[in-house]
Enzyme design. Structure first.
Site, short mmCIF file in Angstrom:
data_model
loop_
_atom_site.label_atom_id
_atom_site.label_comp_id
_atom_site.label_asym_id
_atom_site.label_seq_id
_atom_site.Cartn_x
_atom_site.Cartn_y
_atom_site.Cartn_z
N CYS A 59 0.84 -1.18 0.00
CA CYS A 59 0.00 0.00 0.00
C CYS A 59 0.89 1.24 0.00
O CYS A 59 1.96 1.24 0.59
CB CYS A 59 -0.94 0.10 1.19
SG CYS A 59 -2.11 -1.25 1.30
N ARG A 74 3.51 -0.03 -5.13
CA ARG A 74 3.34 -0.64 -3.81
C ARG A 74 2.04 -1.43 -3.69
O ARG A 74 1.77 -2.04 -2.66
CB ARG A 74 3.38 0.45 -2.73
CG ARG A 74 4.65 1.26 -2.72
CD ARG A 74 4.58 2.35 -1.70
NE ARG A 74 4.57 1.84 -0.36
CZ ARG A 74 5.65 1.54 0.35
NH1 ARG A 74 6.84 1.76 -0.15
NH2 ARG A 74 5.55 1.07 1.57
N TRP A 115 -2.71 -2.67 -1.71
CA TRP A 115 -2.42 -4.09 -1.95
C TRP A 115 -3.23 -4.82 -0.89
O TRP A 115 -2.99 -4.67 0.32
CB TRP A 115 -0.92 -4.36 -1.78
CG TRP A 115 -0.55 -5.76 -2.12
CD1 TRP A 115 -0.28 -6.24 -3.37
CD2 TRP A 115 -0.39 -6.87 -1.23
NE1 TRP A 115 0.03 -7.59 -3.30
CE2 TRP A 115 -0.02 -8.00 -2.00
CE3 TRP A 115 -0.52 -7.02 0.15
CZ2 TRP A 115 0.22 -9.25 -1.44
CZ3 TRP A 115 -0.28 -8.28 0.71
CH2 TRP A 115 0.08 -9.37 -0.09
N ASN A 121 -1.31 2.17 5.74
CA ASN A 121 -0.42 1.14 5.19
C ASN A 121 0.10 0.31 6.35
O ASN A 121 0.66 0.85 7.30
CB ASN A 121 0.76 1.80 4.46
CG ASN A 121 1.85 0.80 4.09
OD1 ASN A 121 1.56 -0.36 3.83
ND2 ASN A 121 3.08 1.24 4.09
N GLY A 122 -0.10 -1.01 6.26
CA GLY A 122 0.37 -1.90 7.33
C GLY A 122 -0.72 -2.88 7.71
O GLY A 122 -1.65 -3.12 6.92
N GLU A 140 16.20 -17.86 -9.76
CA GLU A 140 15.84 -16.48 -10.07
C GLU A 140 15.18 -16.38 -11.45
O GLU A 140 14.19 -15.68 -11.63
CB GLU A 140 17.08 -15.58 -9.98
CG GLU A 140 16.90 -14.15 -10.42
CD GLU A 140 15.83 -13.39 -9.64
OE1 GLU A 140 15.34 -13.88 -8.62
OE2 GLU A 140 15.47 -12.28 -10.11
N LYS A 155 11.39 -14.97 -11.99
CA LYS A 155 11.11 -13.82 -12.87
C LYS A 155 10.05 -14.19 -13.89
O LYS A 155 9.12 -13.43 -14.14
CB LYS A 155 12.42 -13.41 -13.55
CG LYS A 155 12.52 -11.95 -13.84
CD LYS A 155 13.25 -11.16 -12.79
CE LYS A 155 12.59 -11.24 -11.43
NZ LYS A 155 13.35 -10.62 -10.39
N GLU A 184 6.61 -14.60 -12.14
CA GLU A 184 5.94 -13.41 -11.58
C GLU A 184 5.42 -12.46 -12.65
O GLU A 184 4.41 -11.80 -12.44
CB GLU A 184 6.82 -12.68 -10.56
CG GLU A 184 7.92 -11.81 -11.11
CD GLU A 184 8.63 -11.01 -10.02
OE1 GLU A 184 7.96 -10.47 -9.14
OE2 GLU A 184 9.86 -10.92 -10.08
N HIS A 219 15.09 -37.13 -8.45
CA HIS A 219 14.51 -37.55 -7.17
C HIS A 219 13.02 -37.20 -7.08
O HIS A 219 12.46 -37.19 -6.00
CB HIS A 219 15.28 -36.93 -6.01
CG HIS A 219 16.72 -37.38 -5.98
ND1 HIS A 219 17.08 -38.66 -5.69
CD2 HIS A 219 17.86 -36.72 -6.28
CE1 HIS A 219 18.40 -38.79 -5.77
NE2 HIS A 219 18.90 -37.61 -6.14
N LYS A 251 5.67 -4.02 -5.08
CA LYS A 251 7.12 -3.91 -5.07
C LYS A 251 7.68 -4.06 -3.66
O LYS A 251 8.72 -4.66 -3.46
CB LYS A 251 7.51 -2.56 -5.66
CG LYS A 251 9.00 -2.32 -5.72
CD LYS A 251 9.53 -2.61 -7.09
CE LYS A 251 11.04 -2.54 -7.16
NZ LYS A 251 11.58 -3.71 -7.86
C1 AGP Z 1 11.42 -9.73 -7.36
O1 AGP Z 1 11.23 -9.70 -8.72
C2 AGP Z 1 10.24 -9.73 -6.56
N1 AGP Z 1 9.26 -8.84 -6.97
C3 AGP Z 1 10.37 -9.99 -5.07
O2 AGP Z 1 10.71 -11.34 -4.97
C4 AGP Z 1 11.35 -9.17 -4.23
O3 AGP Z 1 12.66 -9.46 -4.59
C5 AGP Z 1 11.10 -9.48 -2.74
O4 AGP Z 1 9.82 -9.11 -2.41
C6 AGP Z 1 12.10 -8.82 -1.82
O5 AGP Z 1 12.04 -7.43 -1.92
P1 AGP Z 1 13.16 -6.53 -1.28
O6 AGP Z 1 14.42 -6.81 -2.03
O7 AGP Z 1 12.68 -5.12 -1.45
O8 AGP Z 1 13.30 -6.93 0.15
#
Ligand code: AGP
Length: 578
Positions: A2, A27, A71, A95-96, A455, A459, A462, A478, A573
C-alpha cells in the site's frame, strides 16, 4: 505494501495526491482513493482498480487531502475496501496491518459502530471518531495507543480543514517540504517536487499544516523535526522511451553494476570484518534471497567461516544459532520488506551484528542495521527486481574481491558484455513466445548456476504467470522429472566447467522425456534444442551475465501474453507485511 500520501498547502491537493499515487502505485494496485477537505466538507472518491480508475478525483476542490493505493490484505479488491476509510469527521489512509483489529472491531461494534468494509484499517477511523473530544492530537494519541501491528497513517478531520496528522509505526513514512506546502508519503519518489525530506522514525506523530510540520512522540511530547535536502530527482519515474520500466531497468544494469562496484565502501567492510565473527547468515526474500545464495558462496570462500543464505521469512520461524559472534547481513532492495526486517530484529535481539545491503539509504532496514551497504542501482520502479539484482550481485563480487585483497576488475567490463547480451534480444523474443505455449517451464542449474535457475524461474512466473519452478539439476531425478513431457520446456543454465558433463546428463534426461530444452551457456557442446550463448568471462562472474537473457525471456513472455510486466497481478514492489 500500500502507498499512502498526504498534502496540505497552497495548491489543489487532489492533483498533487493523484500524481503522487501514480508514483506509489508499485506498492499495490488493487484499489485507489483520494479524500480532500473543502472547508468543513470532506469529499472522497475511491474505487477498485489502478490509480487511473479514480482519474475524476483530480477535480476535487480543496488544498488539504490524503490518498491511498492498495495491496489487499484484509478484504478483496473491491470498492468497499478501498481507502480512505471515513467515519464521522475522520478519514484515514493506512499502510500496514492492525493485528488486533478483530478485538477492536468487536469493542466498537458493542459501542454501536457499524462497519462498511472488510478491512482491518477501517477500525482506525472508528477509533478516532470514538476517541475525539475536540482535540485532534489527543484523539490520535489515544487511538495509536490501542493499535497493535504496523501502521503508517494519514488522517483528516473536518474540524481542522488545513491539517493532516501522520503516524508512523513500523511502516515507512517520509515528510517532504515543497515551496507551496508540506507532504507525507510512503516513499521518496512521491515527494519528487520537495526540496527537503524528513524520514519519520517509529512511534512518531506529525502534524502537517501549510505552515510546516510539527513532530510528536506517541505520548504527545513535542520533538524536533529535522529536514534534509532531497537528493532524488523527480524524473526517476520516467520510462525514458521504453514501453515498460522493466525493460528500461534491464537496460540500466551495466551502469548499476559499475556504480555499485565504484561505491563499494571498503572502510565499512573493514570495520565490519574487524569485529570478527564465527558464522554469517544472509537473509532476504524472493530475488534478494537468490542474490544472497550467490553472495553466501562468495563470502564463505572469502571469509573462510560458515556462511548460509536463508529465506528471511523462515529465519524467524526457528531459533537460529545467533550470538555476539554472528553476523546477519540482510539483503533487501527496498529495505522495507517486513520479513527481512523481522529477521534483522531477531538478529539484534540475540546480540548478533546486523549489516544491511539495500538500494534505499533512507529505509527502515538501513536505520535498523549496525552497518549499511548501498547498491548503486538507482530507483527501480518495475515490480520485478532486475537492475537491483544485478547490483546486489555486483556488491557480493566487490566484497569477495575485497576479502581477497583484490579489485573486482571484471565489474568494470560488465557493461560491454551486458550490451552484447542485449543485442541478442531479437533471438530471445521468439523464444519467449515459444515458451508461452508450454504447460510448464522449469529452470535447472548446478552449483553457482542453481541460484540463477531459481531467479530465472521466479522472474518468468511473476511477470508471465507461466507455471514452473527452479530446481537443482541433480535433484530432478529424485521426483520432479515426473513433470517432464512433450509439453514442458526446460531452461538449463550451464556455465561451470567442472559441472558441464553432469549438466549434459541432466539435459539428456529431460530431453529423453520429450522436454524442449533451452541452454544458457558459454559452451558450444551442450545438447539443447536452442542455445542462448553467453560471452566468455571469468567463471565466477557468470551469474551476473546469466540473469540478463533470463530477465529478457521473462519480459518478452509477459509482453507476448499481453500482460503488463511492470504491474503483475497480486504483487507489490515493497512487501511490508509478514
Ligand atoms: C522480485 O522480482 C520480486 N518482486 C520480489 O521477490 C522481491 O525481490 C522481494 O519481495 C524482496 O524485496 P526486497 O528486495 O525489497 O526486500
Amino acid at each position: 505494501m500500500c502507498g499512502i500520501i498526504a498534502y496540505t498547502g497552497r495548491r489543489q491537493a487532489a492533483k498533487v495526491l493523484y500524481d503522487g499515487l501514480t508514483r506509489l502505485e508499485y506498492r499495490g494496485y488493487d484499489s485507489a482513493g483520494i479524500a480532500v477537505l473543502n472547508g468543513w466538507r470532506l469529499d472522497c472518491i475511491k474505487r477498485a482498480g489502478r490509480v487511473c480508475a479514480i482519474a475524476d478525483a483530480r477535480a476535487l476542490a480543496g488544498t488539504c487531502g490524503i490518498g491511498h493505493t492498495r495491496w489487499a490484505t484484509h478484504g478483496g479488491a473491491e470498492d468497499k475496501n478501498a481507502h480512505p476509510h471515513v467515519c464521522g469527521k475522520f478519514a484515514v489512509a493506512h499502510n500496514g496491518i492492525i493485528e488486533n483489529y478483530a478485538a477492536l472491531k468487536a469493542e466498537l461494534s458493542d459501542m454501536g459502530h457499524s462497519f462498511s468494509s472488510d478491512t482491518d484499517s477501517e477500525t482506525v477511523a472508528h477509533l478516532l471518531a470514538a476517541s475525539y473530544r475536540g482535540d485532534l492530537l489527543d484523539a490520535v494519541g489515544r487511538t495509536v495507543g490501542k493499535l497493535r501491528g504496523s501502521f503508517a497513517l494519514c488522517i483528516l478531520c473536518t474540524d481542522f480543514p488545513d491539517a493532516v496528522v501522520c503516524v508512523r509505526q513500523k511502516s515507512p513514512l517520509i515528510l517532504g517540504r515543497a515551496a507551496d506546502g508540506v507532504l507525507a508519503a510512503s516513499d521518496v519518489p512521491a515527494l519528487g517536487g520537495c526540496g527537503e525530506i524528513c524520514v519519520l522514525a517509529d512511534s512518531r506523530i506529525a502534524l502537517l499544516t501549510p505552515a510546516g510540520a510539527e513532530l510528536y512522540s506517541f505520548s504527545l511530547a513535542r520533538l524536533p523535526c529535522v529536514f534534509a535536502p532531497n537528493t532524488l530527482r523527480a524524473s526517476v519515474c520516467d520510462k525514458g522511451g521504453y514501453a515498460h520500466f522493466m525493460r528500461k531497468e534491464i537496460e540500466e544494469e551495466g551502469a548499476a553494476v559499475v556504480r555499485t562496484a565504484a561505491s563499494f565502501d571498503e572502510g565499512a567492510a573493514r570495520r565490519l570484518c574487524a569485529d570478527g565473527f564465527s558464522r554469517v547468515f544472509l537473509v532476504g526474500c524472493g530475488t534478494a534471497y537468490h542474490s544472497a545464495l550467490t553472495g553466501a558462496r562468495l563470502l564463505e570462500e572469502g571469509l573462510r567461516v560458515p556462511v548460509r543464505a536463508e529465506l528471511a521469512s523462515e529465519f524467524c520461524c526457528r531459533r537460529p544459532l545467533l550470538d555476539r559472534c554472528s553476523l546477519v547481513l540482510a539483503v533487501s532492495q527496498s529495505g522495507e520488506t517486513a520479513d527481512t526486517l523481522a529477521a534483522g530484529r531477531l538478529a539484534k535481539k540475540y546480540g548478533a551484528r546486523l549489516a544491511a545491503l539495500t538500494n534505499a539509504g533512507h529505509s527502515s532496514l538501513s536505520r535498523l542495521a549496525d552497518h549499511c551497504f548501498l547498491t548503486g542501482a538507482g530507483v527501480e520502479v518495475g515490480v520485478a527486481a532486475t537492475k537491483t539484482y544485478a547490483a546486489q550481485l555486483a556488491f557480493f563480487y566487490a566484497f569477495y574481491a575485497f576479502l581477497r585483497g583484490q579489485k573486482a576488475a571484471y565489474l568494470q567490463k560488465f557493461a560491454a558484455a551486458h550490451r552484447k547480451l542485449l543485442s541478442r534480444e531479437g533471438e530471445i523474443r521468439p523464444l519467449a513466445a515459444k515458451l508461452t505455449g508450454a504447460q510448464g517451464v522449469y529452470f535447472i542449474g548446478r552449483g553457482a548456476d542453481h541460484p540463477s535457475a531459481l531467479e530465472g524461474s521466479l522472474k518468468l512466473r511473476e511477470v508471465s504467470y507461466l507455471p514452473g519452478a527452479g530446481y537443482a539439476a541433480g535433484e530432478l531425478k529424485h521426483g520432479s522429472i515426473a513433470l517432464m513431457d512433450g509439453n514442458t520446456a526446460v531452461v538449463a543454465v550451464a556455465t561451470q566447467k567442472e559441472l558441464k558433463e553432469k549438466m549434459k546428463t541432466s539435459i539428456s534426461e529431460v530431453r529423453a522425456r520429450g522436454a524442449f530444452v533451452v541452454a544458457v551457456t558459454p559452451f558450444d557442446d551442450i545438447p539443447a534444442d536452442q542455445v542462448l550463448s553467453l560471452p566468455a568471462c571469468p567463471q565466477r562472474y557468470y551469474p551476473l551475465l546469466t540473469q540478463v537473457p533470463l530477465q529478457l525471456l521473462a519480459y518478452h513472455a509477459a509482453v507476448c501474453r499481453g500482460l503488463d510486466p511492470d504491474r503483475p497481478r497480486h504483487l507489490a514492489k515493497s512487501v511490508t507485511v509478514e
